[in-house]
Write a protein that holds these residues in place. Sequence first.
Motif, PDB file in Angstrom:
ATOM      1  N   SER A  38       0.823  -1.211   0.000  1.00  0.00           N
ATOM      2  CA  SER A  38       0.000   0.000   0.000  1.00  0.00           C
ATOM      3  C   SER A  38       0.858   1.262   0.000  1.00  0.00           C
ATOM      4  N   TYR A  39       2.156   1.122   0.377  1.00  0.00           N
ATOM      5  CA  TYR A  39       2.995   2.300   0.558  1.00  0.00           C
ATOM      6  C   TYR A  39       4.458   1.894   0.432  1.00  0.00           C
ATOM      7  N   SER A 121       1.936   5.830  -2.566  1.00  0.00           N
ATOM      8  CA  SER A 121       0.932   4.983  -1.917  1.00  0.00           C
ATOM      9  C   SER A 121      -0.177   4.678  -2.906  1.00  0.00           C
ATOM     10  N   ASP A 123      -4.224   3.507  -3.186  1.00  0.00           N
ATOM     11  CA  ASP A 123      -5.525   3.342  -2.558  1.00  0.00           C
ATOM     12  C   ASP A 123      -6.492   2.903  -3.650  1.00  0.00           C
ATOM     13  N   ASN A 124      -6.695   1.602  -3.735  1.00  0.00           N
ATOM     14  CA  ASN A 124      -7.593   1.001  -4.714  1.00  0.00           C
ATOM     15  C   ASN A 124      -7.105   1.266  -6.138  1.00  0.00           C
ATOM     16  N   LYS A 146      -5.052  -0.843  -9.647  1.00  0.00           N
ATOM     17  CA  LYS A 146      -5.608  -1.938  -8.843  1.00  0.00           C
ATOM     18  C   LYS A 146      -5.263  -3.291  -9.473  1.00  0.00           C
ATOM     19  N   ARG A 179      -0.818  -3.718   2.568  1.00  0.00           N
ATOM     20  CA  ARG A 179      -2.200  -3.305   2.821  1.00  0.00           C
ATOM     21  C   ARG A 179      -2.734  -4.114   3.993  1.00  0.00           C
TER      22      ARG A 179
END
Length: 180
Positions: A38-39, A121, A123-124, A146, A179
Amino acid sequence: MLGQIPWQVVGGRLTHSQSNSASAQSSYLGVNLGADVSYVWAEYEVPPGTDPQEAIVLIISETEFTTAGYQFANAAAHCVFANSSFRCDSVEAVGGELKTTLLRRDKYPTLVPGVYRVEVSIDNDRITVTTPDGKRLHSEAHSTIKGWSGPWATLQLNNPANGIPLKELRVLRWGAVPRR
């Protein structure tokens, strides 16, 4: 760890030496987190000197980004931070070639010697990039973000083969977070 240029530690910092400034060369350091990344971030030092710097690249991919023989993988985010600009793409590996889809790019003041931090990062279906000057920039939604996300985070130092010696960046630390 993989690369056309071997990794080395100089003054307690991870870097590499350039063997041919006229040839594209990179060093890669990848880790599998076991869950989607995620990051990913890196703190690095731009050394003194008048030459432009090489680029630091942060990659999030579904499988190991590069393997022996330089077989590349699809990547949700392939973010290149150069001397005064960045470009972040999704990358599709097609028959030994890399097809890119631009997610976000921008400019920032030319980096002077010092320590910088960059971040990416996911996010989806969107990415957020933090540039060396601290700006946080968001991408538009894109299905490849994604679709090609995965457990692999990779740090790359890149000499883009412009024919002149480039300042070799020195990585102080880098990391990635899965994540939750």
